[in-house]
Design an enzyme around this catalytic site. Structure first.
Site, mmCIF file in Angstrom:
data_model
loop_
_atom_site.group_PDB
_atom_site.id
_atom_site.type_symbol
_atom_site.label_atom_id
_atom_site.label_comp_id
_atom_site.label_asym_id
_atom_site.label_seq_id
_atom_site.Cartn_x
_atom_site.Cartn_y
_atom_site.Cartn_z
ATOM 1 C CG HIS A 1 41.980 -36.313 -13.067
ATOM 2 N ND1 HIS A 1 41.232 -35.206 -12.727
ATOM 3 C CD2 HIS A 1 42.202 -36.956 -11.887
ATOM 4 C CE1 HIS A 1 41.025 -35.183 -11.422
ATOM 5 N NE2 HIS A 1 41.604 -36.241 -10.880
ATOM 6 C CD GLU A 2 42.699 -40.840 -12.001
ATOM 7 O OE1 GLU A 2 43.409 -40.675 -10.991
ATOM 8 O OE2 GLU A 2 41.498 -40.506 -12.044
ATOM 9 C CD GLN B 1 43.284 -39.554 -6.420
ATOM 10 O OE1 GLN B 1 43.222 -40.372 -7.333
ATOM 11 N NE2 GLN B 1 42.287 -38.737 -6.143
ATOM 12 N N GLY C 1 38.237 -42.969 -11.574
ATOM 13 C CA GLY C 1 39.677 -43.216 -11.644
ATOM 14 C C GLY C 1 40.279 -42.994 -10.276
ATOM 15 C CG LEU D 1 37.359 -39.566 -5.803
ATOM 16 C CD1 LEU D 1 37.738 -41.039 -5.909
ATOM 17 C CD2 LEU D 1 35.944 -39.415 -5.272
ATOM 18 C CG HIS E 1 46.080 -37.638 -9.064
ATOM 19 N ND1 HIS E 1 45.993 -36.726 -8.034
ATOM 20 C CD2 HIS E 1 44.805 -37.827 -9.497
ATOM 21 C CE1 HIS E 1 44.718 -36.373 -7.862
ATOM 22 N NE2 HIS E 1 43.977 -37.023 -8.744
HETATM 23 O O1 GNR Z 1 35.721 -39.575 -10.123
HETATM 24 C C1 GNR Z 1 36.311 -38.739 -10.814
HETATM 25 N N1 GNR Z 1 35.616 -38.092 -11.797
HETATM 26 C C2 GNR Z 1 36.225 -37.301 -12.756
HETATM 27 C C3 GNR Z 1 35.397 -36.512 -13.552
HETATM 28 C C4 GNR Z 1 35.948 -35.708 -14.532
HETATM 29 C C5 GNR Z 1 37.300 -35.712 -14.746
HETATM 30 C C6 GNR Z 1 38.134 -36.490 -13.958
HETATM 31 C C7 GNR Z 1 37.600 -37.287 -12.973
HETATM 32 S S1 GNR Z 1 38.647 -38.295 -12.000
HETATM 33 C C8 GNR Z 1 37.719 -38.407 -10.517
HETATM 34 C C9 GNR Z 1 38.351 -39.373 -9.571
HETATM 35 C C10 GNR Z 1 39.726 -38.869 -9.162
HETATM 36 O O2 GNR Z 1 39.912 -37.955 -8.401
HETATM 37 N N2 GNR Z 1 40.755 -39.456 -9.711
HETATM 38 O O3 GNR Z 1 42.002 -39.029 -9.445
HETATM 39 NI NI NI Z 2 41.838 -36.942 -8.909
#
Ligand code: GNR
Ligand code: NI
Length: 170
Positions: A137-138, A51, A46, A96, A141
């Protein structure tokens, strides 16, 4: 398509709130495509626009298909909002923008998300398991929240200290 540089913490742009897009036009589609290429190259599952330094509510996600985690199944979302969240699940997360750090995070188990797609069409989707984790998670952000903000103060400060040091050594 182009690969974009990914910001890493500490960076104030990762703490800011992103603005909704008025319309998914050619420019936003171009951003989505560049973000997808950047995400695949990283590699990641994601990526959120902040980012790559763009404070707009745009995310791309690809956790693979249920049958084959490697097969491409990209999702493009603008202005995503969680309209329903149920239950809890624990997943080991990475980011990331928080390189080389992983930690268990508790998230909702099932979510319903409303968004605009790559063609500016409203759509909704229900997600569970890793897709639900990644979408939360996204979307975090876009609100200036990182997965480490869900950890204890102690764990967060240890990780932030490491990131600061890693940047200083660059
Ligand atoms: O690549 C990613 N792997 C991940 C693994 C577990 C939970 C969330 C993620 S998101 C991350 C890529 C990222 O930083 N997206 O914002
Ligand atoms: Ni992330």
């Amino acid at each position: 398509m182009a690969r974009l540089p990914i910001l890493t913490a500490p960076d104030r742009r990762l703490l800011q709130k992103s603005l909704p897009v008025a319309c998914v036009d050619q420019k936003i589609r171009r951003l989505m495509d560049d973000m997808l290429e950047t995400m695949y190259a990283a590699p990641g599952i994601g990526l959120a626009a902040p980012q790559v330094g763009v404070l707009k509510q745009v995310i791309v996600v690809d956790v693979g298909t249920a049958e084959d985690r490697q097969a491409h199944a990209p999702l493009f979302l603008a202005n995503p909002t969680v309209v329903r969240a149920e239950g809890t699940q624990l997943w080991k997360e990475g980011c990331l923008s928080v390189p080389d750090q992983m930690a268990d995070v508790t998230r909702a188990a099932i979510i319903e998300v409303h968004a605009l797609d790559r063609d500016n069409q409203p759509f909704q989707l229900e997600a569970t398991e890793l897709l639900a984790v990644c979408l939360q998670h996204e979307i975090d952000h876009l609100h200036g929240t990182l997965f480490i903000d869900h950890l204890s103060r102690l764990k967060r400060s240890i990780i932030l200290q490491k990131l600061k040091k890693a940047k200083e050594e660059k």
